[in-house]
Design a protein around this motif. Structure first.
Motif, PDB file in Angstrom:
ATOM      1  N   LYS A  83      27.709  37.351  32.361  1.00 55.90           N
ATOM      2  CA  LYS A  83      28.850  36.785  31.623  1.00 55.90           C
ATOM      3  C   LYS A  83      30.111  37.610  31.853  1.00 55.90           C
ATOM      4  O   LYS A  83      31.187  37.064  32.104  1.00 55.90           O
ATOM      5  N   LEU A  84      29.970  38.931  31.758  1.00 57.53           N
ATOM      6  CA  LEU A  84      31.129  39.802  31.964  1.00 57.53           C
ATOM      7  C   LEU A  84      31.644  39.707  33.393  1.00 57.53           C
ATOM      8  O   LEU A  84      32.858  39.658  33.625  1.00 57.53           O
ATOM      9  N   PHE A  85      30.721  39.675  34.357  1.00 54.98           N
ATOM     10  CA  PHE A  85      31.125  39.565  35.754  1.00 54.98           C
ATOM     11  C   PHE A  85      31.891  38.265  35.983  1.00 54.98           C
ATOM     12  O   PHE A  85      32.946  38.258  36.620  1.00 54.98           O
ATOM     13  N   SER A  86      31.369  37.190  35.448  1.00 56.65           N
ATOM     14  CA  SER A  86      32.028  35.888  35.591  1.00 56.65           C
ATOM     15  C   SER A  86      33.388  35.892  34.918  1.00 56.65           C
ATOM     16  O   SER A  86      34.386  35.413  35.472  1.00 56.65           O
ATOM     17  N   GLY A  90      36.998  35.654  36.857  1.00 56.22           N
ATOM     18  CA  GLY A  90      37.737  34.409  36.652  1.00 56.22           C
ATOM     19  C   GLY A  90      39.170  34.635  36.203  1.00 56.22           C
ATOM     20  O   GLY A  90      39.802  35.648  36.516  1.00 56.22           O
ATOM     21  N   GLU A  91      39.670  33.711  35.446  1.00 56.40           N
ATOM     22  CA  GLU A  91      41.070  33.711  35.012  1.00 56.40           C
ATOM     23  C   GLU A  91      41.425  34.950  34.200  1.00 56.40           C
ATOM     24  O   GLU A  91      42.488  35.538  34.396  1.00 56.40           O
ATOM     25  N   ILE A  92      40.560  35.352  33.293  1.00 55.14           N
ATOM     26  CA  ILE A  92      40.832  36.542  32.478  1.00 55.14           C
ATOM     27  C   ILE A  92      40.978  37.763  33.373  1.00 55.14           C
ATOM     28  O   ILE A  92      41.879  38.578  33.195  1.00 55.14           O
ATOM     29  N   GLY A  93      40.107  37.867  34.348  1.00 58.43           N
ATOM     30  CA  GLY A  93      40.174  38.992  35.278  1.00 58.43           C
ATOM     31  C   GLY A  93      41.480  39.004  36.051  1.00 58.43           C
ATOM     32  O   GLY A  93      42.066  40.060  36.273  1.00 58.43           O
ATOM     33  N   MET A  94      41.926  37.841  36.439  1.00 59.30           N
ATOM     34  CA  MET A  94      43.202  37.741  37.156  1.00 59.30           C
ATOM     35  C   MET A  94      44.353  38.185  36.261  1.00 59.30           C
ATOM     36  O   MET A  94      45.258  38.885  36.703  1.00 59.30           O
ATOM     37  N   ARG A  95      44.302  37.808  34.988  1.00 61.37           N
ATOM     38  CA  ARG A  95      45.348  38.231  34.050  1.00 61.37           C
ATOM     39  C   ARG A  95      45.338  39.741  33.871  1.00 61.37           C
ATOM     40  O   ARG A  95      46.382  40.376  33.844  1.00 61.37           O
ATOM     41  N   VAL A  96      44.148  40.305  33.745  1.00 63.14           N
ATOM     42  CA  VAL A  96      44.031  41.756  33.588  1.00 63.14           C
ATOM     43  C   VAL A  96      44.594  42.450  34.822  1.00 63.14           C
ATOM     44  O   VAL A  96      45.321  43.442  34.708  1.00 63.14           O
TER      45      VAL A  96
END
Length: 111
Positions: A83-86, A90-96
């Motif tokens: 779940k964390l990897f996904s 995903g979008e959250i990772g891009m924002r971070v």
């Protein structure tokens, strides 16, 4: 409790500093750092301590005696990892990543 390398058990409170416990102490920041988990949820020695024989022994003993690799625990950790990897991919990772980039640029540019 088991001790490493057959060190003597403390006979009084002052002797506790000389004990070398074999089991990891979840309340000890140093001990928590010895433990990591593989993507499939299995407990492993932290890569930072991979060459440390005592760290490896303590993780192995704790795993054996505390059943840290109980299948249900492993499955739960694997599910959380996925779940964390996904989420971070995903979008959250891009924002971070964008926020991190902006903060780095501000530091470099003095803003």
């Amino acid at each position: 409790f088991p001790l490493l390398n057959n060190t003597p058990h403390a006979m009084n409170e002052a002797d506790l500093v000389h004990e070398s416990p074999a089991l990891l102490d979840p309340c000890s920041r140093d001990d928590v750092g010895l433990l990591a988990f593989s993507p499939d949820g299995r407990p492993v020695v932290s890569p930072a301590y991979a060459g440390n024989a005592d760290a490896r022994l303590r993780v192995e003993k704790s795993n054996l005696l505390l059943n840290l690799d109980y299948p249900t625990f492993n499955e739960g950790r694997e599910e959380l990892y996925n779940k964390l990897f996904s989420w971070l991919s995903g979008e959250i990772g891009m924002r971070v990543q964008k926020i991190s980039l902006l903060m780095t640029l501000r530091m470099i540019c003095g803003g």
